[in-house]
Write an enzyme that holds these catalytic residues in place. Structure first.
Site, PDB file in Angstrom:
ATOM      1  N   CYS A 109       0.881  -1.185   0.000  1.00 24.49           N
ATOM      2  CA  CYS A 109       0.000   0.000   0.000  1.00 24.49           C
ATOM      3  C   CYS A 109       0.909   1.223   0.000  1.00 24.49           C
ATOM      4  O   CYS A 109       1.055   1.906   1.007  1.00 24.49           O
ATOM      5  CB  CYS A 109      -0.909   0.001   1.223  1.00 24.49           C
ATOM      6  N   GLY A 124       1.329   4.310  -1.609  1.00 22.74           N
ATOM      7  CA  GLY A 124       1.149   5.755  -1.722  1.00 22.74           C
ATOM      8  C   GLY A 124       1.264   6.473  -0.390  1.00 22.74           C
ATOM      9  O   GLY A 124       0.826   5.940   0.633  1.00 22.74           O
ATOM     10  N   GLU A 179      -0.107   0.494  -5.451  1.00 23.53           N
ATOM     11  CA  GLU A 179      -0.976   1.547  -4.924  1.00 23.53           C
ATOM     12  C   GLU A 179      -2.237   1.583  -5.771  1.00 23.53           C
ATOM     13  O   GLU A 179      -2.178   1.846  -6.975  1.00 23.53           O
ATOM     14  CB  GLU A 179      -0.269   2.903  -4.955  1.00 23.53           C
ATOM     15  N   CYS A 198      -0.578   4.544  10.688  1.00 27.42           N
ATOM     16  CA  CYS A 198      -0.344   5.846  11.302  1.00 27.42           C
ATOM     17  C   CYS A 198      -1.533   6.157  12.198  1.00 27.42           C
ATOM     18  O   CYS A 198      -2.255   7.141  12.009  1.00 27.42           O
ATOM     19  CB  CYS A 198      -0.161   6.928  10.240  1.00 27.42           C
TER      20      CYS A 198
END
Length: 487
Positions: free
Chosen positions: A294, A296, A319, A416
């Site tokens: 993943c 990007g 992506e 994140c």
């Protein structure tokens, strides 16, 4: 209700009062030649308006808006502070505006509300002189919505100016329905995020750090640059590959990036650490195949590409969003290693390549709650209802990626976000029914590449994952789990 407030309401009716979600259907603003707005404030307003009306990202839009307006360094700094400060504190400012206006903010026309938010930030969150904050904001409202709305804005802002920031906190906190709501108003975080952060900290036995975390989310982050390993030299040997760290108010990282032809670039140190932990989990064997599933926008991909080049490995990237895939290709361009960038659903790509890869990075789509310092508007966009769908996708991506691992391969699951439903719970759910994998010590892997002491307590559950924090480490709140497939 006073005269100016009636004018504001009448203006809203005349404009079709489209509400906060409006933008494309609002009438064309009535401009008055006699009204002028200082360029930095106009840039800030235009970016804030785009964020509200079009779900734009301030960190992507603001630099271009500053360049297009030709702002001086001082005005660029002002526009940046006004934009991010207003977006960050929006929930708190909305409560102040509602009290000062004597009505719910949904009754205020959307562009006028954004201008009021900008004005309130100047009054309560900066050292801008009161008269300048009020006058500039009133002029702005006159330009975008007409004289009647400017009278309403003038009345609201003068009421706001009559109290200090702390006095306003006392006023709006008095109306809070719970301790968490009061905390949310003080630190401008939705209640559901406060509760998620508390649970994540409690998993480490550090629930008492909650207010420190909330405060860190509201501080402008340091700009950290990464020197791609083997392609540029780090200036600070105590950071993994951080070349230069600029204070939030100074320095020109863009000049450094340009001078180094992309081999030095802006990247949060937490992002560096989790990518380097995968690359450094064990010595690289020549001929290894790596995958960034993943990828990007490509910051971690470029770092992995540089490490793969040094170790004799190859790297594929994927992506699913074409525009972000383009960003990945640009990100890896400075690295003299061919990186094939696919544009597929990561689950399908991984399923088609079972047992192929020696190392895989799954930097899964998530709520982004770990990067609220950099993307302050994200806290107002996401809701608790978004989490289950994201967690389901994360589990599917992780499951597929584990199948794509070769025997003895290592996978890094990264988000994140510190939200337990996106981090430890995803890993626990996926690994529960698999006897072919084991979790490694991610904390030790991060310590090995950090090159300086780093406080990473073991989670209460005793698993091997690692959680970085803005208030403790000065990084985004990156989560890392390292998983090995048994040979």
């Amino acid at each position: 209700m006073t005269g100016p407030q009636r004018h504001g309401r009448d203006q809203g009716k005349a404009a079709g009062r489209s509400g906060r979600g409006s933008g494309s259907h609002a009438p064309k603003p009535r401009r008055e030649a006699s009204r002028e707005v200082q360029p930095a404030r106009r840039v800030a307003f235009d970016v804030i308006r785009a964020v509200s009306a079009s779900d734009a990202y301030a960190n992507l839009l603001l630099p271009g808006a500053i360049r297009e307006a030709g702002l001086s360094a001082a005005d660029a700094a002002l526009a940046t502070e006004l934009t991010y400060g207003t977006l960050r504190q929006r929930g708190t400012y909305d409560a102040v505006i509602a009290h000062a206006a004597g009505r719910d903010i949904v009754t205020i026309d959307a562009p006028v509300l954004d201008a009021l938010r900008l004005g309130v930030h100047q009054l309560l969150g900066t050292r801008v002189a009161t008269h300048a904050a009020v006058n500039e904001s009133v002029n702005l409202v006159a330009l975008i919505a007409g004289r009647g709305a400017s009278g309403f804005a003038n009345a609201v802002l003068r009421k706001v100016a009559a109290r200090s920031a702390e006095e306003w906190m006392d006023v709006i906190a008095a109306a809070a329905r719970s301790d968490d709501e009061r905390l949310g108003l003080r630190y401008a975080h939705p209640v559901w995020i406060i509760r998620a952060f508390r649970r994540a900290l409690a998993a480490e036995g550090r629930e008492d750090e909650l207010e420190a975390l909330l405060a860190a989310d509201n501080a402008a982050p340091e700009v950290t640059l990464v020197a791609l390993p083997g392609l540029a030299e780090p200036e600070d040997p105590h950071r993994p590959y951080a070349a230069t760290a600029f204070g939030s108010a100074g320095g020109d990282p863009g000049a450094v990036v340009a001078a180094n032809k992309g081999r030095v670039r802006v990247q949060d140190e937490g992002s560096q650490l989790v990518a380097l932990a995968l690359a450094g989990a064990r010595p690289i064997r020549a001929g290894e195949r790596w995958l960034d599933l993943c990828a990007g926008p490509g910051g971690k991909t470029a770092l992995l590409a540089a490490e793969a080049l040094r170790g004799g490995a190859t790297l594929d990237a994927n992506e699913v969003v074409p525009a972000r895939a383009g960003l990945v290709r640009r990100a890896v361009a400075p690295v003299p290693l061919h990186v094939e960038v696919a544009e597929e659903d990561g689950r399908a790509l991984a399923a088609a390549r079972a047992g192929v890869y020696d190392r895989i990075l799954v930097d899964a789509p998530c709520t982004g709650l770990g990067a609220l310092r950099r993307r302050p508007e994200a806290r107002w966009r996401k809701t608790a209802a978004d989490v289950p769908e994201l967690a389901g996708l994360q589990e599917e991506l992780l499951t597929a990626a584990l199948d794509a691992l070769a025997p003895d391969g290592i996978l890094a699951y990264v988000t994140c976000s510190p939200h337990l439903a996106e981090t430890a719970a995803v890993v626990q759910t996926v690994l529960r029914d698999r006897a072919d994998v084991e979790e490694l010590d991610a904390r030790a892997a991060i310590r090995a590449v950090s090159r300086s002491p780093i406080d990473l307590p073991a989670p209460a559950a005793g698993s091997g994952h690692a959680q970085l924090w803005p208030h403790r480490h000065g990084t985004d709140a990156m989560f890392l789990s390292l998983i090995r497939k048994r040979a």
